[in-house]
Design a protein around this motif. Sequence first.
Motif, short mmCIF file in Angstrom:
data_model
loop_
_atom_site.label_atom_id
_atom_site.label_comp_id
_atom_site.label_asym_id
_atom_site.label_seq_id
_atom_site.Cartn_x
_atom_site.Cartn_y
_atom_site.Cartn_z
N PRO A 8 9.92 11.92 -4.21
CA PRO A 8 10.45 12.00 -5.57
C PRO A 8 9.32 12.28 -6.56
O PRO A 8 8.14 12.11 -6.24
CB PRO A 8 11.06 10.61 -5.79
N ALA A 9 9.68 12.71 -7.76
CA ALA A 9 8.66 12.99 -8.78
C ALA A 9 7.91 11.71 -9.12
O ALA A 9 8.51 10.63 -9.23
CB ALA A 9 9.32 13.55 -10.03
N GLY A 10 6.60 11.82 -9.25
CA GLY A 10 5.80 10.69 -9.73
C GLY A 10 5.83 10.66 -11.25
O GLY A 10 6.83 10.99 -11.88
N ILE A 11 4.70 10.29 -11.85
CA ILE A 11 4.63 10.26 -13.31
C ILE A 11 3.50 11.15 -13.83
O ILE A 11 3.72 11.99 -14.69
CB ILE A 11 4.46 8.83 -13.84
N HIS A 12 2.30 10.99 -13.29
CA HIS A 12 1.18 11.70 -13.92
C HIS A 12 1.11 13.16 -13.54
O HIS A 12 0.42 13.95 -14.21
CB HIS A 12 -0.15 11.00 -13.56
N ALA A 13 1.81 13.57 -12.49
CA ALA A 13 1.71 14.96 -12.04
C ALA A 13 2.90 15.31 -11.16
O ALA A 13 3.53 14.45 -10.55
CB ALA A 13 0.40 15.18 -11.27
N ASN B 213 -1.08 6.95 -5.80
CA ASN B 213 -1.88 7.65 -4.81
C ASN B 213 -2.05 9.12 -5.20
O ASN B 213 -1.25 9.96 -4.83
CB ASN B 213 -1.19 7.51 -3.44
N ASN B 214 -3.08 9.39 -5.96
CA ASN B 214 -3.30 10.73 -6.51
C ASN B 214 -3.46 11.77 -5.42
O ASN B 214 -2.85 12.84 -5.45
CB ASN B 214 -4.52 10.72 -7.44
N GLY B 215 -4.28 11.48 -4.41
CA GLY B 215 -4.45 12.40 -3.30
C GLY B 215 -3.21 12.51 -2.44
O GLY B 215 -3.06 13.47 -1.67
N GLY B 216 -2.32 11.56 -2.56
CA GLY B 216 -1.04 11.56 -1.86
C GLY B 216 0.09 11.96 -2.78
O GLY B 216 1.13 11.29 -2.86
N ALA B 217 -0.11 13.05 -3.52
CA ALA B 217 0.92 13.65 -4.37
C ALA B 217 1.40 12.73 -5.48
O ALA B 217 2.55 12.82 -5.91
CB ALA B 217 2.10 14.13 -3.54
N GLY B 218 0.54 11.84 -5.95
CA GLY B 218 0.89 11.00 -7.09
C GLY B 218 1.97 9.98 -6.79
O GLY B 218 2.61 9.46 -7.71
N GLN B 219 2.16 9.66 -5.52
CA GLN B 219 3.23 8.73 -5.13
C GLN B 219 2.78 7.28 -5.31
O GLN B 219 1.61 6.94 -5.10
CB GLN B 219 3.64 8.98 -3.69
N PRO B 220 3.70 6.39 -5.69
CA PRO B 220 3.33 5.01 -5.96
C PRO B 220 3.16 4.17 -4.69
O PRO B 220 3.60 4.57 -3.60
CB PRO B 220 4.51 4.50 -6.79
N VAL B 221 2.54 3.02 -4.88
CA VAL B 221 2.35 2.02 -3.82
C VAL B 221 3.24 0.83 -4.14
O VAL B 221 3.24 0.33 -5.28
CB VAL B 221 0.87 1.59 -3.73
N SER B 222 3.99 0.36 -3.17
CA SER B 222 4.87 -0.78 -3.39
C SER B 222 4.08 -2.08 -3.40
O SER B 222 3.01 -2.19 -2.80
CB SER B 222 5.94 -0.84 -2.30
N MET B 223 4.63 -3.07 -4.08
CA MET B 223 3.99 -4.38 -4.08
C MET B 223 4.04 -5.01 -2.69
O MET B 223 3.12 -5.73 -2.29
CB MET B 223 4.68 -5.28 -5.11
N ALA B 224 5.10 -4.74 -1.94
CA ALA B 224 5.19 -5.27 -0.58
C ALA B 224 4.08 -4.72 0.29
O ALA B 224 3.44 -5.46 1.07
CB ALA B 224 6.56 -4.94 0.02
N ASN B 225 3.82 -3.42 0.19
CA ASN B 225 2.75 -2.81 0.97
C ASN B 225 1.39 -3.31 0.54
O ASN B 225 0.50 -3.59 1.37
CB ASN B 225 2.83 -1.29 0.84
N LEU B 226 1.21 -3.48 -0.77
CA LEU B 226 -0.06 -3.97 -1.28
C LEU B 226 -0.30 -5.41 -0.83
O LEU B 226 -1.41 -5.78 -0.43
CB LEU B 226 -0.07 -3.88 -2.81
N ARG B 227 0.75 -6.22 -0.84
CA ARG B 227 0.61 -7.61 -0.40
C ARG B 227 0.28 -7.68 1.10
O ARG B 227 -0.59 -8.45 1.52
CB ARG B 227 1.89 -8.39 -0.69
N ALA B 228 0.95 -6.87 1.89
CA ALA B 228 0.67 -6.86 3.33
C ALA B 228 -0.76 -6.37 3.61
O ALA B 228 -1.43 -6.88 4.51
CB ALA B 228 1.69 -5.97 4.05
N THR B 229 -1.21 -5.40 2.84
CA THR B 229 -2.58 -4.92 2.98
C THR B 229 -3.58 -6.02 2.65
O THR B 229 -4.58 -6.21 3.36
CB THR B 229 -2.81 -3.71 2.05
N ALA B 230 -3.31 -6.76 1.58
CA ALA B 230 -4.20 -7.86 1.20
C ALA B 230 -4.26 -8.92 2.29
O ALA B 230 -5.35 -9.46 2.58
CB ALA B 230 -3.72 -8.48 -0.11
N GLU B 231 -3.13 -9.21 2.91
CA GLU B 231 -3.12 -10.22 3.98
C GLU B 231 -3.92 -9.75 5.19
O GLU B 231 -4.66 -10.54 5.80
CB GLU B 231 -1.67 -10.52 4.37
N LEU B 232 -3.79 -8.47 5.55
CA LEU B 232 -4.58 -7.93 6.66
C LEU B 232 -6.08 -7.99 6.34
O LEU B 232 -6.90 -8.36 7.19
CB LEU B 232 -4.16 -6.49 6.95
#
Length: 455
Positions: A336-341, A181-200
């Motif tokens: 926590p620190a991300g990776i790209h920035a 999430n670049n606009g969200g300070a480069g923070q990652p998205v969990s697979m659990a959240n992504l799966r729940a989003t897909a189901e919704l």
Amino acid sequence: MPLMEPYRIKVVEPIPVLTRAERTEAMQTAGYNPFNLSADRITIDLLSDSGTGALSAAQQAAGALGDETYAGARSYFRFHDAVAELTGFEHILPVHQGRAAERILFGAMLGPGRVCVSNTHFDTTRANVELSGATAVDLPSAAMKDLDSDDPFKGDIDLDALSAMLAGPEDVAVVVMTITNNGGAGQPVSMANLRATAELCRAHGVPLILDAARFAENAWLVIQREPGWSDRTPAEVARAAFDLADGAVCSLKKDAIVHMGGFLALRDRELATRCEAMLIATEGFRTYGGLAGRDLEMIAVGLREVVDPAYLRTRAAQTEYLAELIQAAGVSIVRPAGIHALYLNAGRLLRHLEPAQYPGHALACELFVAGGIRCAELGSLYLGVEDAEGRLVKPAPYELVRLAIPRRVYTQSHLEYVAEVIAGIAKDPESVPGQRIVSAPKLLRHFHCRTEPIS
């Protein structure tokens, strides 16, 4: 284990080193906007990780094989196979960069009265949504509100808010999940959240699209932080993410480590057909999409290099090392620190400046004047809202400065130099003046505005 880059350097480029007086003059000429600076004035360029990475020897060699045939070039099929192997999508369109994919997709899916929902829209994504006449709505996770916590997946979308919006009266046409999430300070998205989003999304018949510019870095952080994924490879995690989506837009200038390129990939044939017509009209034929054959070849190699665990391990360690040095100097970052920035908390460092004095932008200007470091503000200059007279009436929630780290470009000593410059500013933060806007366009103003220091 000591930090060591898993490569050796074969080609070098001189770095400009200016005096403070020369840097001050350059910043004045640029209207105190880092985007206006000439590259020959910059010592360390952390403005963007997009298209700024170093090519490998294998990519350079592949580029020599580029087939520049207008239609059906051999290079396209190597590109197509690499993207299909990574994503599993059937309909794959090359584009010159990610924002072209956004423009084409949103032109086919959005329009006045429609809504695009995201964990956070980045600047050009939001602009492409709004240019279509639609509305962009951000639903970041509640964890993102605490910049200091070590919550591992602050990049997630707020599932409760998403559920309510999908069930509400708004005409939601698409949900876009940006990983990381670049606009969200480069923070990652969990697979659990992504799966729940897909189901919704499936339950409400709304397509889910990944903004997958940093798919490999998100996959690496999933492996490191999310239970149940530690024994998977980056390629396997990335594929699992793509499998949950109906399509993806991707700037390959990030996680394919090339200077130009992107793709739009879809499952729906009818939507892909409409997008292909727009591609041909505005970008190029469906087998080159505005790219040269050499670009397609280098992308095919880069997509395989970027999921190498040795590369990702070292890239993540570089960012974490810089984060430790900055925090040791007493400067807060989004944890926590991300990776790209890394994202400096400029509002906390420059407490003497009000949001209307744009502390993020002020810090970005000072980093260049103090040490020739170019970076970008993510605060009230970018996200704030002004009235008709140009007064700030709605500041950004946070005043941040992004230090985007190019791939395979800077060494440990370069990062130590950056930390030393930041530490020097932190010793006397009140000497950093605020900024005021002199001129600015209405759309994407942070790219074009001119400001000046407040005495």
